[in-house]
Design a protein around this motif. Structure first.
Motif, mmCIF file in Angstrom:
data_model
loop_
_atom_site.group_PDB
_atom_site.id
_atom_site.type_symbol
_atom_site.label_atom_id
_atom_site.label_comp_id
_atom_site.label_asym_id
_atom_site.label_seq_id
_atom_site.Cartn_x
_atom_site.Cartn_y
_atom_site.Cartn_z
ATOM 1 N N GLY A 128 0.800 -1.106 -0.114
ATOM 2 C CA GLY A 128 -0.016 0.029 0.024
ATOM 3 C C GLY A 128 0.824 1.182 -0.154
ATOM 4 O O GLY A 128 0.618 2.008 -0.759
ATOM 5 N N MET A 129 2.020 1.221 0.803
ATOM 6 C CA MET A 129 2.770 2.407 0.803
ATOM 7 C C MET A 129 3.537 2.529 -0.349
ATOM 8 O O MET A 129 3.694 3.762 -1.014
ATOM 9 C CB MET A 129 3.721 2.154 1.882
ATOM 10 N N VAL A 130 4.120 1.440 -1.084
ATOM 11 C CA VAL A 130 4.600 1.673 -2.298
ATOM 12 C C VAL A 130 3.861 1.831 -3.456
ATOM 13 O O VAL A 130 4.126 2.954 -4.119
ATOM 14 C CB VAL A 130 5.337 0.271 -2.646
ATOM 15 N N ARG A 131 2.505 1.522 -3.381
ATOM 16 C CA ARG A 131 1.500 2.031 -4.506
ATOM 17 C C ARG A 131 1.577 3.556 -4.338
ATOM 18 O O ARG A 131 1.425 4.354 -5.101
ATOM 19 C CB ARG A 131 0.146 1.288 -4.251
ATOM 20 N N LYS A 132 1.326 4.032 -3.103
ATOM 21 C CA LYS A 132 0.889 5.492 -2.931
ATOM 22 C C LYS A 132 2.427 6.210 -3.372
ATOM 23 O O LYS A 132 2.211 7.396 -3.857
ATOM 24 C CB LYS A 132 0.729 5.556 -1.481
ATOM 25 N N LYS A 133 3.513 5.561 -3.068
ATOM 26 C CA LYS A 133 4.586 6.381 -3.574
ATOM 27 C C LYS A 133 4.825 6.431 -5.155
ATOM 28 O O LYS A 133 5.404 7.412 -5.759
ATOM 29 C CB LYS A 133 5.807 5.807 -3.075
ATOM 30 N N ILE A 134 4.270 5.389 -5.692
ATOM 31 C CA ILE A 134 4.440 5.223 -7.042
ATOM 32 C C ILE A 134 3.398 6.403 -7.839
ATOM 33 O O ILE A 134 3.822 7.164 -8.710
ATOM 34 C CB ILE A 134 4.138 3.843 -7.734
ATOM 35 N N ARG A 135 2.230 6.326 -7.133
ATOM 36 C CA ARG A 135 1.307 7.454 -7.695
ATOM 37 C C ARG A 135 1.882 8.991 -7.303
ATOM 38 O O ARG A 135 1.584 9.737 -8.202
ATOM 39 C CB ARG A 135 -0.090 7.456 -6.842
ATOM 40 N N ALA A 136 2.600 9.236 -6.014
ATOM 41 C CA ALA A 136 3.073 10.359 -6.065
ATOM 42 C C ALA A 136 4.187 10.625 -7.064
ATOM 43 O O ALA A 136 4.283 11.663 -7.428
ATOM 44 C CB ALA A 136 3.712 10.469 -4.550
ATOM 45 N N ILE A 137 5.045 9.824 -7.443
ATOM 46 C CA ILE A 137 6.043 9.920 -8.438
ATOM 47 C C ILE A 137 5.523 10.329 -9.930
ATOM 48 O O ILE A 137 5.705 11.233 -10.231
ATOM 49 C CB ILE A 137 7.172 8.777 -8.360
ATOM 50 N N PHE A 138 4.459 9.387 -10.253
ATOM 51 C CA PHE A 138 3.757 10.008 -11.557
ATOM 52 C C PHE A 138 3.013 11.223 -11.533
ATOM 53 O O PHE A 138 2.906 11.861 -12.442
ATOM 54 C CB PHE A 138 3.062 8.821 -12.015
#
Length: 155
Positions: A128-138
């Motif tokens: 969940g944390m990684v998905r959130k970071k990927i969304r933030a990066i994009f």
């Protein structure tokens, strides 16, 4: 292993050639990556992207600790698409498709990322944390691209 998928589509008011010239150069990745990730391309610049190209980076995804990341461009058809896959780095699987298509307004840029985390149950907890970071990066990437090529311009 649970494989996650992320997709983002963005309309660029530029030509296909201009999009490829920018996104097909690994040295431009730092420009469109959030500063908090500490992203740095460490491999020497190449005159053009090609299948088999190895790109090395350092990133600081967690607690500011540096981590090496190595990707290979596994497929490349200029100016339509390229695919990078992780060879060494923080993911168990990283497969990123960069697709470019001419449309009347400019170029439709589509990113499709498939990824999986290492460490079995611990990876699932962190997903969940990684998905959130990927969304933030994009999301950051979208902001930068909109500043570089504001809607309404045609380059």
């Amino acid at each position: 292993m649970s494989v996650e998928r992320f997709e983002q589509v963005h309309l660029l008011p530029i030509t296909l050639e201009k999009a490829w010239d920018f996104f097909g150069r690994p040295e431009n990745l730092a420009t469109i990556t959030p500063p908090w990730l500490g992203f740095k391309v460490t491999s020497p610049p190449q005159p053009e992207m090609y299948a088999g190209m190895i790109i090395t980076y350092t990133v600081r995804p967690l607690l500011g600790l540096p981590l090496s990341w190595v990707t290979e461009i596994t497929h490349c058809e200029a100016p339509r698409y390229f695919i990078d896959e992780q060879r060494l780095g923080p993911y168990r699987l990283w497969h990123h498709q960069h697709l470019f298509r001419e449309v009347p307004q400019g170029v439709e840029m589509r990113d499709i990322v498939h990824f999986a985390l290492p460490l079995g149950p611990l990876g699932r907890i962190a997903s969940g944390m990684v998905r959130k970071k990927i969304r933030a990066i994009f999301a950051y990437r979208r902001e930068v691209v909109e500043r570089l090529w504001p809607i309404g311009t045609k380059g």
